[in-house]
Design a protein around this motif. Structure first.
Motif, PDB file in Angstrom:
ATOM      1  N   LEU A 426     -50.528 -10.128   8.861  1.00 34.76           N
ATOM      2  CA  LEU A 426     -49.500 -10.673   9.761  1.00 34.76           C
ATOM      3  C   LEU A 426     -48.115 -10.223   9.334  1.00 34.76           C
ATOM      4  O   LEU A 426     -47.244  -9.962  10.176  1.00 34.76           O
ATOM      5  CB  LEU A 426     -49.569 -12.201   9.778  1.00 34.76           C
ATOM      6  N   GLY A 427     -47.877 -10.135   8.019  1.00 35.03           N
ATOM      7  CA  GLY A 427     -46.588  -9.649   7.543  1.00 35.03           C
ATOM      8  C   GLY A 427     -46.337  -8.210   7.972  1.00 35.03           C
ATOM      9  O   GLY A 427     -45.226  -7.845   8.376  1.00 35.03           O
ATOM     10  N   GLU A 428     -47.381  -7.367   7.905  1.00 37.88           N
ATOM     11  CA  GLU A 428     -47.240  -5.978   8.344  1.00 37.88           C
ATOM     12  C   GLU A 428     -46.965  -5.906   9.851  1.00 37.88           C
ATOM     13  O   GLU A 428     -46.152  -5.097  10.315  1.00 37.88           O
ATOM     14  CB  GLU A 428     -48.501  -5.196   7.995  1.00 37.88           C
ATOM     15  N   ILE A 429     -47.661  -6.760  10.610  1.00 34.68           N
ATOM     16  CA  ILE A 429     -47.421  -6.794  12.062  1.00 34.68           C
ATOM     17  C   ILE A 429     -45.980  -7.208  12.355  1.00 34.68           C
ATOM     18  O   ILE A 429     -45.306  -6.632  13.223  1.00 34.68           O
ATOM     19  CB  ILE A 429     -48.416  -7.751  12.740  1.00 34.68           C
ATOM     20  N   GLU A 430     -45.483  -8.196  11.607  1.00 35.56           N
ATOM     21  CA  GLU A 430     -44.114  -8.669  11.834  1.00 35.56           C
ATOM     22  C   GLU A 430     -43.094  -7.576  11.510  1.00 35.56           C
ATOM     23  O   GLU A 430     -42.092  -7.421  12.213  1.00 35.56           O
ATOM     24  CB  GLU A 430     -43.851  -9.914  10.981  1.00 35.56           C
ATOM     25  N   LEU A 431     -43.352  -6.798  10.455  1.00 33.50           N
ATOM     26  CA  LEU A 431     -42.450  -5.694  10.120  1.00 33.50           C
ATOM     27  C   LEU A 431     -42.416  -4.653  11.236  1.00 33.50           C
ATOM     28  O   LEU A 431     -41.355  -4.141  11.604  1.00 33.50           O
ATOM     29  CB  LEU A 431     -42.877  -5.048   8.798  1.00 33.50           C
ATOM     30  N   GLN A 432     -43.591  -4.332  11.787  1.00 32.26           N
ATOM     31  CA  GLN A 432     -43.639  -3.375  12.895  1.00 32.26           C
ATOM     32  C   GLN A 432     -42.919  -3.929  14.126  1.00 32.26           C
ATOM     33  O   GLN A 432     -42.219  -3.195  14.833  1.00 32.26           O
ATOM     34  CB  GLN A 432     -45.089  -3.048  13.235  1.00 32.26           C
ATOM     35  N   LEU A 433     -43.085  -5.234  14.364  1.00 30.10           N
ATOM     36  CA  LEU A 433     -42.380  -5.851  15.502  1.00 30.10           C
ATOM     37  C   LEU A 433     -40.875  -5.811  15.301  1.00 30.10           C
ATOM     38  O   LEU A 433     -40.113  -5.564  16.255  1.00 30.10           O
ATOM     39  CB  LEU A 433     -42.854  -7.293  15.689  1.00 30.10           C
ATOM     40  N   ASP A 434     -40.408  -6.041  14.073  1.00 28.83           N
ATOM     41  CA  ASP A 434     -38.968  -5.962  13.795  1.00 28.83           C
ATOM     42  C   ASP A 434     -38.436  -4.568  14.098  1.00 28.83           C
ATOM     43  O   ASP A 434     -37.355  -4.404  14.675  1.00 28.83           O
ATOM     44  CB  ASP A 434     -38.693  -6.322  12.333  1.00 28.83           C
ATOM     45  N   ARG A 435     -39.204  -3.545  13.678  1.00 30.62           N
ATOM     46  CA  ARG A 435     -38.766  -2.172  13.941  1.00 30.62           C
ATOM     47  C   ARG A 435     -38.708  -1.889  15.440  1.00 30.62           C
ATOM     48  O   ARG A 435     -37.746  -1.292  15.936  1.00 30.62           O
ATOM     49  CB  ARG A 435     -39.730  -1.197  13.256  1.00 30.62           C
ATOM     50  N   LEU A 436     -39.715  -2.358  16.179  1.00 35.64           N
ATOM     51  CA  LEU A 436     -39.735  -2.134  17.626  1.00 35.64           C
ATOM     52  C   LEU A 436     -38.624  -2.919  18.320  1.00 35.64           C
ATOM     53  O   LEU A 436     -38.032  -2.441  19.301  1.00 35.64           O
ATOM     54  CB  LEU A 436     -41.100  -2.527  18.194  1.00 35.64           C
ATOM     55  N   ARG A 437     -38.328  -4.127  17.814  1.00 35.53           N
ATOM     56  CA  ARG A 437     -37.226  -4.889  18.416  1.00 35.53           C
ATOM     57  C   ARG A 437     -35.907  -4.151  18.253  1.00 35.53           C
ATOM     58  O   ARG A 437     -35.066  -4.148  19.163  1.00 35.53           O
ATOM     59  CB  ARG A 437     -37.148  -6.275  17.770  1.00 35.53           C
ATOM     60  N   GLY A 438     -35.718  -3.553  17.082  1.00 38.14           N
ATOM     61  CA  GLY A 438     -34.500  -2.768  16.882  1.00 38.14           C
ATOM     62  C   GLY A 438     -34.424  -1.588  17.826  1.00 38.14           C
ATOM     63  O   GLY A 438     -33.356  -1.291  18.386  1.00 38.14           O
ATOM     64  N   GLN A 439     -35.559  -0.887  18.031  1.00 34.40           N
ATOM     65  CA  GLN A 439     -35.581   0.238  18.970  1.00 34.40           C
ATOM     66  C   GLN A 439     -35.308  -0.236  20.396  1.00 34.40           C
ATOM     67  O   GLN A 439     -34.570   0.410  21.149  1.00 34.40           O
ATOM     68  CB  GLN A 439     -36.923   0.958  18.897  1.00 34.40           C
ATOM     69  N   ALA A 440     -35.881  -1.377  20.760  1.00 35.15           N
ATOM     70  CA  ALA A 440     -35.662  -1.915  22.103  1.00 35.15           C
ATOM     71  C   ALA A 440     -34.199  -2.271  22.308  1.00 35.15           C
ATOM     72  O   ALA A 440     -33.632  -2.030  23.384  1.00 35.15           O
ATOM     73  CB  ALA A 440     -36.547  -3.145  22.328  1.00 35.15           C
ATOM     74  N   SER A 441     -33.573  -2.828  21.268  1.00 37.08           N
ATOM     75  CA  SER A 441     -32.153  -3.173  21.370  1.00 37.08           C
ATOM     76  C   SER A 441     -31.303  -1.931  21.574  1.00 37.08           C
ATOM     77  O   SER A 441     -30.350  -1.930  22.363  1.00 37.08           O
ATOM     78  CB  SER A 441     -31.715  -3.920  20.103  1.00 37.08           C
ATOM     79  N   GLN A 442     -31.653  -0.849  20.876  1.00 37.26           N
ATOM     80  CA  GLN A 442     -30.896   0.397  21.043  1.00 37.26           C
ATOM     81  C   GLN A 442     -31.053   0.957  22.456  1.00 37.26           C
ATOM     82  O   GLN A 442     -30.086   1.425  23.060  1.00 37.26           O
ATOM     83  CB  GLN A 442     -31.353   1.414  20.003  1.00 37.26           C
ATOM     84  N   VAL A 443     -32.273   0.930  22.984  1.00 38.33           N
ATOM     85  CA  VAL A 443     -32.487   1.434  24.344  1.00 38.33           C
ATOM     86  C   VAL A 443     -31.733   0.575  25.357  1.00 38.33           C
ATOM     87  O   VAL A 443     -31.123   1.094  26.302  1.00 38.33           O
ATOM     88  CB  VAL A 443     -34.000   1.474  24.670  1.00 38.33           C
TER      89      VAL A 443
END
Length: 533
Positions: A426-443
């Protein structure tokens, strides 16, 4: 021969510290605290030291912290120099926190105080005791470093989620320390908006700071953690510049160069904020003297010699004090005519020629049609690309969220077995979600910025329409901005009678395409050659 007898060892003044975690049975005639003190007194008398009569007993206090009245009184007596040694029954009677214990040992060492544990043979007056002390301090240092790493990781995760992680509050906001976020202050928010508008109107950091001082406005006043007031000083250019550059005012936070959507409410409209950023960036620096922006030289930074080097500015005074302005090849200025023999250019002659050519470009309606067509095409194409990218990021986030829910359901069905492995996953999934949230914010920022960019180009088109009328009313500083908006560079070969002016992308025509107006129009090409006088 007679030998001088060795002096007897010093008799240390010893304070006995006792502690019990609970208050149970403390009312008995002989309790745990009395037993600890009796054992310590026997040890002290066996060493020939002195037992101080003051009692330092903490009954019913935990050893996990230092909030104990007898301990605090003991530390005060150490500062007053009333004792030489502290004796305890066991080390954990003094503290159960390795970090607190290490801090107290540092205080003892600085004051020359010995520390003795009667049942553990722990005595800092002996070499073995000092060895054990060094080991304990090493572990304490390790614990402190681990705490620092966990704190940094926690702050990083909080920043990625757009949370406020500390620091003095800025104008327009107050800090809700309970929920760790910024709360809007309406009166201050109006001041912030006015400061951004002032800069857009005055176009000068120094002028904005001077205006704020004339209004009697001061920087934000706030109370520190210790209750002392801070801030409230007059505005200065550096503070104004930092404020205009602060993305907090558009509801964002920056962490390690990455932009994340914040939890707080924005004060400044994003279009206005971006307009201010563009203006600050175009001036190289929002404070102090600005390079290549001398309003006396309209083409400074745009002219290039036939040898490829930029042309710099210089001036000379005539007999009657008249100043003559020139553009000179920079290579020639530093290397002499043997390196480049291009003659210097009179600013009074070449500047009107460039302005006249800009007038010709602005008067061409076919060019404006090309710009409008390209603008529409570009907006649709880029918008579709960004929308597709945003949809793909959302799809990946949905997959990860579903994986997390499935993992939790599996652990529940297994009665909690494998929970430690599931926590890691779950921690690894949360890290990947954080990275994707940052990418989504940039887009999302790029999608919003697309509309802003279209607005800027539309403004430039209006400038083309009204250039002839507008130019006569502009001050020299504004004429520099207008020229740089339209012209990218000007290559000059005066002996050959050639001036090659390259327009910015805004005025560049598109390649031939169906429906293009370029083939049958007199639109100015991106590069034009004009005979020099």
């Amino acid at each position: 021969m007679s030998t001088r007898p060795e002096p007897p060892p010093p008799r240390l003044r010893c304070a006995i510290y006792t502690r019990k975690s609970t208050s149970e049975n403390l009312s008995m005639d002989f309790n745990t605290l009395d037993a600890q003190r009796e054992a310590a007194e026997l040890y002290i008398r066996g060493q020939g030291w002195i037992v101080l009569p003051d009692r330092y007993d903490d009954g019913g206090y935990t050893g996990a912290n230092m909030e104990r009245p007898a301990l605090q009184r003991l530390l005060e007596d150490i500062d007053a120099g009333k004792l030489d040694c502290i004796v305890v029954y066991k080390v954990d009677r003094l503290s159960r926190s390795l970090l607190d214990f290490a801090k107290m040992i540092e205080v003892f060492d600085a004051k020359g105080i010995h520390f003795v544990s009667t049942t553990q043979q722990f005595n800092t007056a002996q070499s073995l005791g000092r060895l054990v002390l060094n080991l304990l301090l090493s572990f304490a240092q390790f614990e402190r470093e681990m705490i620092s790493e966990r704190t940094r990781d926690k702050m990083s995760a909080a920043r990625r989620r757009g949370k406020w992680t500390g620091g003095p509050p800025i104008l327009g906001y107050t800090v809700d320390r309970e929920h760790r976020r910024l709360e809007l202050v309406p009166e201050e928010a109006e001041q912030v908006r006015l400061i951004f508008q002032l800069y857009l109107r005055l176009r000068s950091i120094d002028a904005v700071a001077e205006k704020l001082r004339s209004l009697g406005w001061c920087k934000k006043t706030y109370a520190k953690k210790n209750g002392q007031p801070s801030g409230g000083k007059p505005w200065d250019p550096n503070t104004v510049h930092r404020m205009l550059r602060n993305p907090t005012y558009v509801g964002k936070v920056i962490f390690k160069g990455e932009t994340y959507a914040g939890e707080h409410e924005a004060i400044v409209d994003e279009a206005i904020f971006q307009q201010v950023q563009d203006m600050l960036s175009s001036k190289s620096c929002g404070r102090g003297p600005r390079r290549q922006r001398n309003p006396d030289y309209l083409l400074s930074g745009l002219l290039f010699c036939r040898c490829g080097a930029p042309m710099t500015t210089t001036s000379a005074r005539g007999r009657h004090g008249v100043e003559y302005r020139y553009y000179v090849c920079k290579t020639q200025m530093f290397g002499g005519p043997k390196v480049c023999d291009h003659p210097r250019l009179s600013a009074a002659e070449i500047e009107p020629l460039v302005v006249q050519r800009i007038r010709t470009v602005c008067a061409d309606p076919a060019l404006r049609r090309e710009i409008t067509a390209r603008l529409d095409d570009g907006k649709d194409t880029v918008g579709r690309q960004l929308a597709a990218q945003r949809a793909e990021i959302q799809r990946q986030m949905d997959v990860l969220n579903q994986d997390g829910r499935t993992l939790l359901d599996t652990v529940r069905a297994a009665g909690g077995r494998g929970s430690s492995i599931a926590a890691t996953q779950l921690g690894e999934i949360e890290l990947q979600l954080d990275r994707l949230r940052g990418q989504a914010s940039q887009v999302d920022d790029q999608l919003r910025g697309l509309s802003t960019a279209v607005g800027r180009v539309s403004t430039a088109l209006e400038l083309l329409d009204s250039f002839e009328e507008l130019w006569t009313h502009l001050v020299p500083e504004e004429r520099l901005d207008v020229t740089r908006l339209l012209v990218r560079r000007i290559d000059v070969d005066e002996p050959a009678g050639i001036m090659k002016m390259t327009m910015h992308d805004l005025a560049d025509p598109l390649p031939d395409r169906p429906g293009s107006q370029q083939a049958d129009s007199a639109a100015a090409p991106a590069t034009t050659e004009v005979a020099a006088p």
